[in-house]
Design an enzyme around this catalytic site. Structure first.
Site, short mmCIF file in Angstrom:
data_model
loop_
_atom_site.label_atom_id
_atom_site.label_comp_id
_atom_site.label_asym_id
_atom_site.label_seq_id
_atom_site.Cartn_x
_atom_site.Cartn_y
_atom_site.Cartn_z
N ASN A 1 -18.54 121.47 63.58
CA ASN A 1 -18.19 122.71 64.29
C ASN A 1 -17.95 123.90 63.36
OD1 ASN A 1 -15.70 122.13 63.18
ND2 ASN A 1 -14.68 121.71 65.13
N ASP B 1 -15.72 124.42 61.00
CA ASP B 1 -14.36 124.80 60.58
C ASP B 1 -14.03 124.34 59.17
OD1 ASP B 1 -13.99 122.07 60.90
OD2 ASP B 1 -12.31 122.23 62.30
N ASP C 1 -6.03 103.08 60.16
CA ASP C 1 -4.98 103.30 59.17
C ASP C 1 -3.67 103.58 59.91
OD1 ASP C 1 -3.60 103.88 56.80
OD2 ASP C 1 -5.34 104.86 55.93
N ASP D 1 -0.30 101.31 55.92
CA ASP D 1 -0.01 102.21 54.81
C ASP D 1 1.41 102.00 54.29
OD1 ASP D 1 -0.63 104.75 53.21
OD2 ASP D 1 1.22 105.30 54.25
N GLU E 1 -1.16 97.98 52.35
CA GLU E 1 -1.32 98.64 51.08
C GLU E 1 -0.32 98.04 50.09
OE1 GLU E 1 -1.33 103.16 49.22
OE2 GLU E 1 -0.11 102.71 50.97
N HIS F 1 -8.97 106.64 48.58
CA HIS F 1 -8.53 108.02 48.75
C HIS F 1 -7.37 108.41 47.84
CE1 HIS F 1 -5.86 105.55 51.11
NE2 HIS F 1 -5.01 106.54 51.17
N ASP F 2 -6.75 107.44 47.19
CA ASP F 2 -5.62 107.72 46.31
C ASP F 2 -6.00 107.68 44.84
OD1 ASP F 2 -3.61 108.26 48.14
OD2 ASP F 2 -3.12 106.15 48.43
#
Length: 579
Positions: free
Chosen positions: A54, A56, A129, A230, A284, A351-352
């Site tokens: 879209n 953004d 998650d 998490d 995690e 992602h970490d």
């Protein structure tokens, strides 16, 4: 004839470790049972960076829907997506304000349903998650709790009454001021293991636990197949809040994780959600000892299903890099420990963390392709469930962020403030941060060579890596030698050969300074994996054997043989079937 000689010499390496492998115990029934979450390949999507439809600048569900056929083409069978719940986004969605609502930037619940239905139609399961060690301070529970001690939600969180004096110090991973924050309306302090905007939930309260199980059931009813929990090893607290010794935060998991009550909660979760819905769960972290990890995931424990530990990702946090000898030792030690009971996740990035090829391979233009192929060969040929992070199937790399003004991540900013307060060498700090920041692993997916790599028609939330003109899906899709097609070939090989899932692992010539070599053996199936982790040619000396072998994977056009030496080119990866 040359290829025949190569295969003869390859089997010789297998024969050289014959005494070690023939006496290995048979794989126990528990680890040999056919289980979808063991046999699958998981692909992790960071949703705000995957595909924007879209304009953004943020990825959305429709972007994933648009790329469902791409996901199928990879051969993966599971997708884990980072949080997309309603959130003030202090920590990019890991601060949830409504667990049953979707943040508008990602789309609607109908979009979500269309997305996972599309995945299921393509044989792909969905892993959610779940962020329930803490909530957002904008969650209705906490807004009520902080208004009065008489609130029905006050005991959904951890509080220290001010009349008892100053609370004992607790370390916060994101807040240099510590883990307690004062709330005037209740004249008490609330606990936050992460940012002050992420108050810890009180798992000691059975009402809170039931709320969480109901949330998990809500999503399981929508078709979710698994849950990634998490920061869950920190969910249980010692509510006596004893004084911890000075410097205890350097061993954070020992003091803050794996409290004994955690297992009671997980057994309860298993009974309430995991077993009746036939889903799986991975937390995690896996504690600080092997016993911790086994207590979490051994089948007879009836808690979690997969251990997700960090020992090998923690060994490459600075530009100094890692030692291959340590890398081998860690993976071999963990495999041995879980050879008979329990199950592991195998991963090198998420992602970490910064990008895999920067930390374990070689991101230079000369070696980025072959070193990423080598790392993907490793991930997909080890025992355990492989977790691959979006973009690693292309060889996406770190970006260059030398100044703190470029960072938006609360973790990076918190560490910067802590370093300043400690009078650290800030030039050195920024060098390490630039190398290791998790923002490196969150840049937009590189789809093609158009503006913004085809990720968005607007302004991306994070700038696209400058190398997108060369490193992108469109450029690699039709190239048989690309990182992408090598990844697809390795996934196909794993999917078609249970030996790469359940087979016994045996390291070969562990002392070799450059080459990581091992076998996978299951019943009458044997495979040999040879990986050169160096930027130069490296040799393994071989002896005689026979020629009944087949080369299944090779990221170079040829293999080099000189008399009795098998020479691997820089970052060469070879998988051989031994017949």
């Amino acid at each position: 004839m040359k290829q025949l000689v190569i295969l003869i010499l390859t089997l010789a390496l297998m024969n050289s470790c014959k005494d070690k492998t023939e006496n290995q115990p048979k794989i126990p029934v528990e680890n040999h049972q056919s289980t979808w979450w063991k046999e699958g390949v998981l692909y992790q999507i960071y949703p705000q960076s995957f595909k924007d439809t879209n304009g953004d600048g943020f990825g959305d569900f429709k972007g994933v829907i648009e790329k469902l056929d791409y996901l199928k083409s990879l051969g993966i069978s599971m997708v884990w997506m980072n949080p997309f719940f309603e959130s003030p986004l202090v920590d990019n969605g890991y601060d949830v304000s409504d667990y049953r609502a979707i943040h508008p930037r990602y789309g609607t619940m109908d979009d979500f349903q269309e997305m996972i239905n599309g995945m299921k139609a393509r044989g792909i399961r969905f892993v959610l998650d779940v962020v329930v060690n803490h909530s957002s301070n904008e969650h209705e529970w906490f807004k009520s709790a902080r208004s009065s001690r008489d609130s029905e939600y006050y005991n959904y969180y951890h509080w220290w009454p001010a009349e008892k004096g100053k609370p004992p110090y607790r370390h916060s991973l994101f807040d240099p001021e510590g883990g307690w924050d004062y709330n005037e309306a209740t004249n008490s302090y609330y606990l936050h293991t992460f940012a002050e905007a992420q108050p810890d939930l009180n798992w000691e309260n059975p009402k809170l636990r039931q709320e969480v199980y109901d949330i998990m059931k809500f999503w399981a009813d929508k078709g979710v197949d698994g849950f990634r929990m998490d920061a869950f090893q920190f969910a249980s607290k010692d509510t006596t809040y004893p004084e911890f010794p000075e410097g205890h935060e350097k061993d954070f998991i020992k003091w803050y994780g794996m409290r004994p009550q955690l297992h009671d909660y997980l057994k309860e979760m298993y009974k309430e959600v995991i077993e009746p819905y036939n889903v799986f769960a991975v937390a995690e972290g896996a504690g600080s000892t092997f016993q911790d990890a086994h207590d979490l995931v051994d089948e007879d424990r009836k808690e979690l299903q997969t251990a997700y530990h960090f020992e090998y990702v923690d060994m490459s946090k600075t530009p100094a890099g890692y030692k291959l000898s340590e890398f081998k030792e860690v993976f071999t030690r963990w495999d041995k420990e879980f050879s008979e009971k329990g199950w592991l996740a195998i991963f090198l990035s998420n992602h970490d963390n910064a990008r895999m090829v920067n930390r374990y391979g070689n991101p230079s233009p000369e070696f980025r392709r072959v070193s990423t192929q080598m790392l993907n060969t490793f991930l997909l040929s080890m025992r355990g469930t492989p977790y691959t992070y979006y973009g690693d199937e292309l060889g996406m790399t770190n970006i260059d962020m030398p100044t703190i003004e470029e960072y938006v991540d609360i973790d990076a900013i918190g560490k910067y403030k802590s370093a300043l307060a400690a009078n650290a060498d800030m030039d050195e700090f920024m060098e390490v941060l630039n190398y290791s920041s998790r923002e490196n692993g969150r840049t937009p997916m590189q789809w093609d060579d158009s503006e913004n790599a085809g990720f968005t028609t607007g302004t991306p939330w994070k700038r696209v890596n400058e190398n997108y003109k060369n490193v992108n899906v469109a450029a690699q899709d039709k190239d048989p030698n690309s990182v992408l097609n090598h990844f697809r070939n390795m996934v196909k090989l794993r999917n078609n050969n249970k030996v790469l899932v359940y087979g016994d692992y045996q390291i070969i010539q562990e002392e070799h300074p450059d080459i990581y070599a091992y076998t996978r053996i299951l019943d009458d199936k044997k495979m040999l994996v040879l990986l050169n982790f160096s930027d130069h040619d490296s040799n393994i000396k071989l002896s005689e054997g026979n020629s009944n072998n087949e080369i299944l994977i090779n990221n170079y056009e040829s293999l080099n043989i000189n008399e009795d030496l098998f020479t691997l080119k820089p970052y060469q990866a070879v998988v051989v079937s031994i017949n």
